[in-house]
Design a protein around this motif. Structure first.
Motif, mmCIF file in Angstrom:
data_model
loop_
_atom_site.group_PDB
_atom_site.id
_atom_site.type_symbol
_atom_site.label_atom_id
_atom_site.label_comp_id
_atom_site.label_asym_id
_atom_site.label_seq_id
_atom_site.Cartn_x
_atom_site.Cartn_y
_atom_site.Cartn_z
ATOM 1 N N LEU A 280 0.833 -1.202 0.000
ATOM 2 C CA LEU A 280 0.000 0.000 0.000
ATOM 3 C C LEU A 280 0.869 1.254 0.000
ATOM 4 C CD1 LEU A 280 -2.851 1.180 0.099
ATOM 5 C CD2 LEU A 280 -2.706 1.073 2.585
ATOM 6 N N ASN A 281 1.884 1.296 0.875
ATOM 7 C CA ASN A 281 2.783 2.452 0.921
ATOM 8 C C ASN A 281 3.560 2.610 -0.380
ATOM 9 O OD1 ASN A 281 2.452 3.751 3.469
ATOM 10 N ND2 ASN A 281 3.296 1.922 4.415
ATOM 11 N N PHE A 282 4.048 1.514 -0.911
ATOM 12 C CA PHE A 282 4.787 1.532 -2.173
ATOM 13 C C PHE A 282 3.923 2.109 -3.286
ATOM 14 C CE2 PHE A 282 5.149 -1.037 -6.122
ATOM 15 C CZ PHE A 282 6.329 -0.505 -6.613
ATOM 16 N N PHE A 283 2.690 1.654 -3.369
ATOM 17 C CA PHE A 283 1.809 2.056 -4.452
ATOM 18 C C PHE A 283 1.382 3.518 -4.317
ATOM 19 C CE2 PHE A 283 -1.961 2.036 -7.146
ATOM 20 C CZ PHE A 283 -1.524 1.278 -8.217
ATOM 21 N N VAL A 284 1.005 3.915 -3.119
ATOM 22 C CA VAL A 284 0.515 5.278 -2.902
ATOM 23 C C VAL A 284 1.644 6.299 -3.037
ATOM 24 C CG1 VAL A 284 -0.462 6.846 -1.167
ATOM 25 C CG2 VAL A 284 -1.462 4.589 -1.506
ATOM 26 N N LYS A 285 2.803 5.991 -2.464
ATOM 27 C CA LYS A 285 3.913 6.953 -2.476
ATOM 28 C C LYS A 285 4.749 6.895 -3.748
ATOM 29 C CE LYS A 285 4.297 7.003 2.514
ATOM 30 N NZ LYS A 285 5.118 6.664 3.673
ATOM 31 N N GLU A 286 4.554 5.858 -4.563
ATOM 32 C CA GLU A 286 5.333 5.663 -5.789
ATOM 33 C C GLU A 286 6.831 5.693 -5.493
ATOM 34 O OE1 GLU A 286 4.159 8.085 -9.104
ATOM 35 O OE2 GLU A 286 2.032 7.757 -8.709
ATOM 36 N N ASP A 287 7.217 5.028 -4.433
ATOM 37 C CA ASP A 287 8.606 4.965 -4.006
ATOM 38 C C ASP A 287 9.262 3.782 -4.701
ATOM 39 O OD1 ASP A 287 11.017 4.589 -2.707
ATOM 40 O OD2 ASP A 287 10.206 5.057 -0.729
ATOM 41 N N THR A 288 10.094 4.059 -5.691
ATOM 42 C CA THR A 288 10.660 2.988 -6.524
ATOM 43 C C THR A 288 11.732 2.156 -5.833
ATOM 44 O OG1 THR A 288 12.205 4.545 -7.502
ATOM 45 C CG2 THR A 288 10.165 4.098 -8.730
ATOM 46 N N SER A 289 11.993 2.390 -4.575
ATOM 47 C CA SER A 289 12.967 1.533 -3.896
ATOM 48 C C SER A 289 12.434 0.983 -2.575
ATOM 49 C CB SER A 289 14.273 2.299 -3.659
ATOM 50 O OG SER A 289 14.054 3.355 -2.747
ATOM 51 N N LEU A 290 11.184 1.203 -2.259
ATOM 52 C CA LEU A 290 10.633 0.772 -0.978
ATOM 53 C C LEU A 290 10.662 -0.748 -0.809
ATOM 54 C CD1 LEU A 290 9.309 1.672 1.659
ATOM 55 C CD2 LEU A 290 7.100 1.506 0.525
#
Length: 182
Positions: free
Chosen positions: A154-164
């Motif tokens: 969920l955090n990866f998808f919402v924040k668009e953090d390409t290294s999470l």
């Protein structure tokens, strides 16, 4: 003229609906909390759906799906591909579907690389209460640090953090290998 007006109203309604979907932060995790009580049946269904859901994900990703082999390298490529597709707007209508499948894939990568298994956190004081987690990764210490694939996805998808996903993977790799222990 009346037809144009009706089409315009439909267009505005659809546009408004899509805007609401885009701005509403619906938590996938809420499906596991029923009146704040653990629901083992939902958890069992969740776990039994993991591999079939990953196969659906691979099919949906087309040629790229063939690269998903549950390795560290494929996880990095997967992260980049999902963010690329999200930024292109390809995933907009299917966000919840993708978040759950990202969680499944990430969880299965951890299991295949480090061991462990899907578990259901019923510890009331836990941040992961009533959520599926991966336990058993850190076999070399007396503490078992659970991974929470749904929260992470969920955090990866919402924040668009390409290294999470990779940072989390590296953390569990360090735990698994017993590095930096006294």
């Amino acid at each position: 003229m009346r037809k144009l007006s009706l089409l315009r109203k439909i267009y505005i309604a659809v546009k408004h609906f899509l805007w609401e979907l885009d701005h509403k932060k619906i938590s996938v995790l809420s499906q596991f909390v029923a009146e704040n009580k653990p629901d083992m049946e939902k958890f069992k269904i969740f776990v039994s759906d993991s591999l079939p859901a990953i196969e659906q994900l691979k099919e949906d990703l087309g040629e790229f799906g063939g690269k998903l082999d549950f390795t560290k390298k494929s996880l990095k490529l997967f992260e980049e591909e999902i963010i690329r597709r999200k930024r292109m707007g390809v995933l907009k209508m299917y966000e919840k579907w993708y978040i759950v499948r990202i969680a499944y894939y990430y969880g299965e990568v951890l299991i295949k690389q480090f061991g462990g298994k899907w578990d259901y956190d019923i510890e009331r004081k836990s941040a992961n209460y009533c959520q599926p987690v991966i336990n058993g990764i850190d076999k070399k210490s007396r503490y078992d640090v659970p991974a929470s694939p749904l929260s992470l996805a969920l955090n990866f998808f919402v924040k668009e953090d390409t290294s999470l996903l990779m940072r989390s993977y590296n953390y569990f790799e360090t735990l698994h290998n017993g590095e930096n222990r006294k």
